[in-house]
Scaffold this motif. Structure first.
Motif, PDB file in Angstrom:
ATOM      1  N   PHE A   5       0.828  -1.207   0.000  1.00 29.40           N
ATOM      2  CA  PHE A   5       0.000   0.000   0.000  1.00 29.40           C
ATOM      3  C   PHE A   5       0.865   1.261   0.000  1.00 29.40           C
ATOM      4  O   PHE A   5       0.551   2.238  -0.682  1.00 29.40           O
ATOM      5  N   ALA A   6       1.958   1.231   0.735  1.00 30.69           N
ATOM      6  CA  ALA A   6       2.856   2.385   0.773  1.00 30.69           C
ATOM      7  C   ALA A   6       3.474   2.639  -0.603  1.00 30.69           C
ATOM      8  O   ALA A   6       3.596   3.796  -1.030  1.00 30.69           O
ATOM      9  N   LEU A   7       3.850   1.580  -1.292  1.00 29.34           N
ATOM     10  CA  LEU A   7       4.393   1.740  -2.640  1.00 29.34           C
ATOM     11  C   LEU A   7       3.338   2.261  -3.617  1.00 29.34           C
ATOM     12  O   LEU A   7       3.636   3.080  -4.489  1.00 29.34           O
ATOM     13  N   ILE A   9       0.791   4.171  -2.819  1.00 28.35           N
ATOM     14  CA  ILE A   9       0.599   5.588  -2.489  1.00 28.35           C
ATOM     15  C   ILE A   9       1.722   6.427  -3.090  1.00 28.35           C
ATOM     16  O   ILE A   9       1.473   7.483  -3.687  1.00 28.35           O
ATOM     17  N   ALA A  10       2.954   5.954  -2.965  1.00 28.52           N
ATOM     18  CA  ALA A  10       4.089   6.679  -3.537  1.00 28.52           C
ATOM     19  C   ALA A  10       3.979   6.770  -5.059  1.00 28.52           C
ATOM     20  O   ALA A  10       4.240   7.821  -5.648  1.00 28.52           O
ATOM     21  N   ALA A  11       3.575   5.682  -5.690  1.00 31.73           N
ATOM     22  CA  ALA A  11       3.437   5.685  -7.150  1.00 31.73           C
ATOM     23  C   ALA A  11       2.347   6.655  -7.594  1.00 31.73           C
ATOM     24  O   ALA A  11       2.538   7.406  -8.566  1.00 31.73           O
ATOM     25  N   PHE A  12       1.226   6.675  -6.891  1.00 34.59           N
ATOM     26  CA  PHE A  12       0.158   7.608  -7.255  1.00 34.59           C
ATOM     27  C   PHE A  12       0.552   9.053  -6.965  1.00 34.59           C
ATOM     28  O   PHE A  12       0.159   9.964  -7.698  1.00 34.59           O
ATOM     29  N   ALA A  13       1.346   9.269  -5.928  1.00 36.08           N
ATOM     30  CA  ALA A  13       1.820  10.622  -5.640  1.00 36.08           C
ATOM     31  C   ALA A  13       2.750  11.120  -6.744  1.00 36.08           C
ATOM     32  O   ALA A  13       2.642  12.270  -7.183  1.00 36.08           O
ATOM     33  N   VAL A  14       3.630  10.250  -7.205  1.00 36.48           N
ATOM     34  CA  VAL A  14       4.530  10.624  -8.305  1.00 36.48           C
ATOM     35  C   VAL A  14       3.732  10.865  -9.591  1.00 36.48           C
ATOM     36  O   VAL A  14       3.989  11.823 -10.322  1.00 36.48           O
ATOM     37  N   ALA A  15       2.749  10.016  -9.853  1.00 34.57           N
ATOM     38  CA  ALA A  15       1.909  10.194 -11.050  1.00 34.57           C
ATOM     39  C   ALA A  15       1.124  11.498 -10.969  1.00 34.57           C
ATOM     40  O   ALA A  15       0.968  12.202 -11.977  1.00 34.57           O
ATOM     41  N   PHE A  59      -5.493  10.486 -10.311  1.00 32.80           N
ATOM     42  CA  PHE A  59      -4.418   9.925  -9.503  1.00 32.80           C
ATOM     43  C   PHE A  59      -4.541  10.332  -8.040  1.00 32.80           C
ATOM     44  O   PHE A  59      -4.250   9.540  -7.138  1.00 32.80           O
ATOM     45  N   GLN A  60      -4.988  11.561  -7.784  1.00 34.08           N
ATOM     46  CA  GLN A  60      -5.196  11.978  -6.401  1.00 34.08           C
ATOM     47  C   GLN A  60      -6.289  11.146  -5.749  1.00 34.08           C
ATOM     48  O   GLN A  60      -6.157  10.728  -4.596  1.00 34.08           O
ATOM     49  N   GLY A  61      -7.357  10.906  -6.479  1.00 36.29           N
ATOM     50  CA  GLY A  61      -8.449  10.091  -5.951  1.00 36.29           C
ATOM     51  C   GLY A  61      -8.006   8.672  -5.652  1.00 36.29           C
ATOM     52  O   GLY A  61      -8.377   8.093  -4.623  1.00 36.29           O
ATOM     53  N   LEU A  62      -7.213   8.102  -6.548  1.00 31.19           N
ATOM     54  CA  LEU A  62      -6.703   6.756  -6.317  1.00 31.19           C
ATOM     55  C   LEU A  62      -5.774   6.706  -5.105  1.00 31.19           C
ATOM     56  O   LEU A  62      -5.816   5.755  -4.318  1.00 31.19           O
ATOM     57  N   ALA A  63      -4.960   7.731  -4.936  1.00 33.77           N
ATOM     58  CA  ALA A  63      -4.076   7.782  -3.767  1.00 33.77           C
ATOM     59  C   ALA A  63      -4.891   7.866  -2.485  1.00 33.77           C
ATOM     60  O   ALA A  63      -4.581   7.182  -1.500  1.00 33.77           O
ATOM     61  N   ILE A  64      -5.945   8.661  -2.482  1.00 31.49           N
ATOM     62  CA  ILE A  64      -6.802   8.770  -1.301  1.00 31.49           C
ATOM     63  C   ILE A  64      -7.492   7.446  -1.025  1.00 31.49           C
ATOM     64  O   ILE A  64      -7.613   7.028   0.145  1.00 31.49           O
ATOM     65  N   LEU A  65      -7.928   6.768  -2.057  1.00 34.00           N
ATOM     66  CA  LEU A  65      -8.562   5.454  -1.880  1.00 34.00           C
ATOM     67  C   LEU A  65      -7.594   4.454  -1.258  1.00 34.00           C
ATOM     68  O   LEU A  65      -7.959   3.716  -0.332  1.00 34.00           O
ATOM     69  N   VAL A  66      -6.350   4.442  -1.735  1.00 33.49           N
ATOM     70  CA  VAL A  66      -5.359   3.518  -1.186  1.00 33.49           C
ATOM     71  C   VAL A  66      -5.032   3.888   0.264  1.00 33.49           C
ATOM     72  O   VAL A  66      -4.843   3.007   1.112  1.00 33.49           O
ATOM     73  N   ILE A  67      -4.995   5.169   0.578  1.00 34.56           N
ATOM     74  CA  ILE A  67      -4.766   5.593   1.963  1.00 34.56           C
ATOM     75  C   ILE A  67      -5.899   5.113   2.860  1.00 34.56           C
ATOM     76  O   ILE A  67      -5.673   4.633   3.974  1.00 34.56           O
ATOM     77  N   ALA A  68      -7.137   5.207   2.367  1.00 32.21           N
ATOM     78  CA  ALA A  68      -8.277   4.706   3.144  1.00 32.21           C
ATOM     79  C   ALA A  68      -8.192   3.198   3.336  1.00 32.21           C
ATOM     80  O   ALA A  68      -8.468   2.688   4.426  1.00 32.21           O
ATOM     81  N   LEU A  69      -7.793   2.486   2.281  1.00 36.19           N
ATOM     82  CA  LEU A  69      -7.620   1.032   2.409  1.00 36.19           C
ATOM     83  C   LEU A  69      -6.501   0.693   3.386  1.00 36.19           C
ATOM     84  O   LEU A  69      -6.619  -0.254   4.174  1.00 36.19           O
ATOM     85  N   LEU A  70      -5.438   1.451   3.354  1.00 34.14           N
ATOM     86  CA  LEU A  70      -4.331   1.240   4.290  1.00 34.14           C
ATOM     87  C   LEU A  70      -4.798   1.465   5.721  1.00 34.14           C
ATOM     88  O   LEU A  70      -4.474   0.687   6.623  1.00 34.14           O
TER      89      LEU A  70
END
Length: 77
Positions: A5-7, A9-15, A59-70
């Motif tokens: 999940f951390a990876l 989040i990092a990938a979506f942040a870079v994207a 990409f921001q939405g996907l990062a937020i979704l992964v943060i919620a899953l984490l």
């Protein structure tokens, strides 16, 4: 699993950052082309800008979704 999940989040942040920079560069290029009076710039004005900014929001939405899953995953452990 947390590292995965951390990876993500990092990938979506870079994207997200990449899409933002590409959108800003497209905005700058369109501005320069409009100053030069190019006809092609009038037709393509804003198309790439809008596409890049839409990708940024995605990409921001996907990062937020992964943060919620984490967060959900972390509370179960």
């Amino acid at each position: 699993m947390i590292w995965f999940f951390a990876l993500l989040i990092a990938a979506f942040a870079v994207a997200t950052a990449t899409a933002l920079v590409r959108g800003l560069m497209a905005f700058y290029k369109d501005g320069e082309a409009l100053k030069d009076g190019s006809d092609a710039a009038v037709l393509m004005r804003g198309v790439q800008q809008n596409r890049m900014m839409s990708q940024r929001v995605l990409f921001q939405g996907l990062a937020i979704l992964v943060i919620a899953l984490l967060g959900a995953f972390a509370t179960q452990n």
